[in-house]
Scaffold this active site. Structure first.
Site, mmCIF file in Angstrom:
data_model
loop_
_atom_site.group_PDB
_atom_site.id
_atom_site.type_symbol
_atom_site.label_atom_id
_atom_site.label_comp_id
_atom_site.label_asym_id
_atom_site.label_seq_id
_atom_site.Cartn_x
_atom_site.Cartn_y
_atom_site.Cartn_z
ATOM 1 C CE LYS A 95 -0.296 -0.175 5.025
ATOM 2 N NZ LYS A 95 -0.932 -0.890 6.138
ATOM 3 N NE ARG A 111 -6.842 0.116 11.013
ATOM 4 C CZ ARG A 111 -5.597 -0.038 10.604
ATOM 5 N NH1 ARG A 111 -4.753 0.988 10.599
ATOM 6 N NH2 ARG A 111 -5.158 -1.217 10.202
ATOM 7 C CE1 TYR A 141 13.234 31.648 4.561
ATOM 8 C CE2 TYR A 141 13.421 29.264 4.382
ATOM 9 C CZ TYR A 141 13.199 30.491 3.795
ATOM 10 O OH TYR A 141 12.939 30.558 2.452
ATOM 11 C CG MET A 174 9.399 23.806 0.123
ATOM 12 S SD MET A 174 8.286 24.861 -0.822
ATOM 13 C CE MET A 174 7.361 25.676 0.464
HETATM 14 C C1 LIG Z 1 -0.100 -1.783 6.700
HETATM 15 C C2 LIG Z 1 -0.654 -3.068 7.150
HETATM 16 C C3 LIG Z 1 0.173 -4.179 7.319
HETATM 17 C C4 LIG Z 1 1.688 -4.122 7.174
HETATM 18 O O1 LIG Z 1 2.243 -3.465 8.271
HETATM 19 P P1 LIG Z 1 3.824 -3.510 8.563
HETATM 20 O O2 LIG Z 1 3.946 -3.031 9.948
HETATM 21 O O3 LIG Z 1 4.470 -2.605 7.574
HETATM 22 O O4 LIG Z 1 4.239 -4.909 8.388
HETATM 23 C C5 LIG Z 1 -0.423 -5.388 7.638
HETATM 24 N N1 LIG Z 1 -1.753 -5.472 7.815
HETATM 25 C C6 LIG Z 1 -2.583 -4.420 7.683
HETATM 26 C C7 LIG Z 1 -4.042 -4.590 7.893
HETATM 27 C C8 LIG Z 1 -2.053 -3.181 7.364
HETATM 28 O O5 LIG Z 1 -2.869 -2.134 7.242
#
Ligand SMILES: *Cc1c(COP(=O)(O)O)cnc(C)c1O
Length: 382
Positions: A39, A137, A274, A323
């Site tokens: 992701k 969640r 800055y 930046m």
């Molecule tokens: C992001 C995620 C993972 C992976 O998490 P890591 O800590 O990077 O291994 C696994 N399961 C779910 C549901 C996630 O959202």
């Protein structure tokens, strides 16, 4: 966009993924296969390139956060099953079947909505049922105080959905404190209870999975169908600051580099950047780097003695991070000149600076540091 080293760039060592996956497989004591979590553009590593490499070395399931991330993989030629770990709004339900995607069930209500869509369109949509065993969640709540097993069973009974998996998630698998371990163990018991109750009811649960990266590192004996590592296949674990139960050997896939754009000498009393928070207490040699917070480098590292590596040595960041640029002290490093390469994290000669050290100094976690590296930073695949 130029995909060469312009101002700053990420070097993605794709070939290290195979080593990391082998290492994960060594850690897992059960027969779990690995679901590659890719992701957020594979935490900035590049979703398609990494998923292709993962697929090449045998990974046969991927996890993403949304339908558009899944489409990116499909358009990139990834053919393995893809689980959308989060919410898909009803307007995108038509994409699920079309792109052979597996949707997470967030609640019974959500399942009914998806089911109604599926039946109306004569489809059967693959889903994995998410259980909320303590993260609070998404997922059907199956915690001690509210154990909604009937809702879980109801999802399996919906005719428009093919419930072919079930999973949950750990909020504190990275913590070996007594409370945290008890909490995680309790989650595992709840998960087991659900599996047992479904079996009792004659329901075939499908693929079971619960471990994220720290779930693998600290609960390697869990034996489900899949484990879901993100960070680990990227070769990222904590420095020694966080105790873990296993002793893994991962190779970080990503390194972040930037060009030195200018080197100059400043006299005692001269201030830098800055806010004028840095003032030279004596004559100093400083270098300007062509990277800043718009690239995702944490501005919170300003004036904290954080450092980068140049010529294999530490160069402290001085003054506020800007930046697009930032300044470092190179007084003790010989012969630094325009065009030299600074390492923001990664290795330079014998010296390495881990993303974990950088993240801890910035009071955040590796995941956030990785995801915030901006799209304008080119990824160079090695
Ligand atoms: C992001 C995620 C993972 C992976 O998490 P890591 O800590 O990077 O291994 C696994 N399961 C779910 C549901 C996630 O959202």
């Amino acid at each position: 966009m130029l995909t060469s080293n312009t101002r700053s760039w990420l070097e993605i060592h794709v070939s290290r993924i195979e080593h990391n996956v082998a290492e994960i497989q060594k850690l897992l004591l059960g027969t779990n296969k690995i679901m590659g979590i890719v992701k957020a553009n594979a935490y900035g590593h590049g979703d398609v390139v990494c998923a292709k490499e993962l697929e090449r070395i045998g990974i046969d399931f991927f996890g993403v956060s949304s339908v558009d991330e899944a489409l990116s993989l499909r358009e990139g030629g990834i053919s393995s099953p893809i689980l959308i770990l989060g919410y898909t709004p009803p307007v995108h339900f038509p994409l699920l079947k079309k792109y052979r995607l597996t949707q997470t069930i967030l609640s019974l209500e959500y399942a009914k909505k998806l089911n109604a869509y599926a039946l109306a369109h004569d489809e059967c949509i693959d889903v994995h049922v998410k259980l909320d065993t303590g993260m609070s969640r998404i997922g059907i709540v199956t915690q001690s105080h509210a154990y909604h097993i009937e809702e879980v069973k109801a999802v399996y009974a919906l005719k428009g959905l093919h419930a072919c998996g079930i999973f949950s998630h750990f909020p504190v698998s990275d913590d070996l404190g007594e409370d945290a371990q008890a909490f995680t163990k309790h989650q595992i018991e709840l998960f087991e209870q659900v599996l047992a109750d479904l079996k009792q009811a004659g329901i075939e649960v499908g693929l079971r999975h619960i471990q994220n990266s720290y779930g693998i590192l600290n609960y390697p004996d869990l034996d489900y169908d899949y484990a879901r590592p993100g960070l680990l296949w990227m070769g990222i674990t904590s420095d020694d600051e966080i105790a873990i139960k296993t002793n893994p050997d991962f190779l970080p896939v990503m390194e972040w580099k930037a060009n030195v754009s200018l080197v100059k000498t400043i006299e005692k009393g001269v201030t830098v950047s800055y806010g004028r928070h840095y003032k030279a207490s004596e004559t100093r040699r400083i270098a300007t780097l062509s990277v800043g917070y718009a690239d995702g480098y944490p501005r919170s590292l300003s004036n904290t003695h954080a450092y980068v590596l140049i010529h294999g040595k530490r160069a402290e960041i001085i003054g506020n991070i800007c930046m697009d640029q930032m300044m470092v002290d190179v007084s003790d490093i010989e012969d630094v000149k325009e065009g030299d390469v600074a390492t923001l994290f990664g290795c330079d000669g014998e010296e390495c600076l881990s993303i974990d050290t950088l993240s801890r100094n910035a009071h955040t976690i590796n995941n956030e540091t990785l995801c915030r590296i901006s799209a304008r930073v080119p990824r160079i695949y090695k």
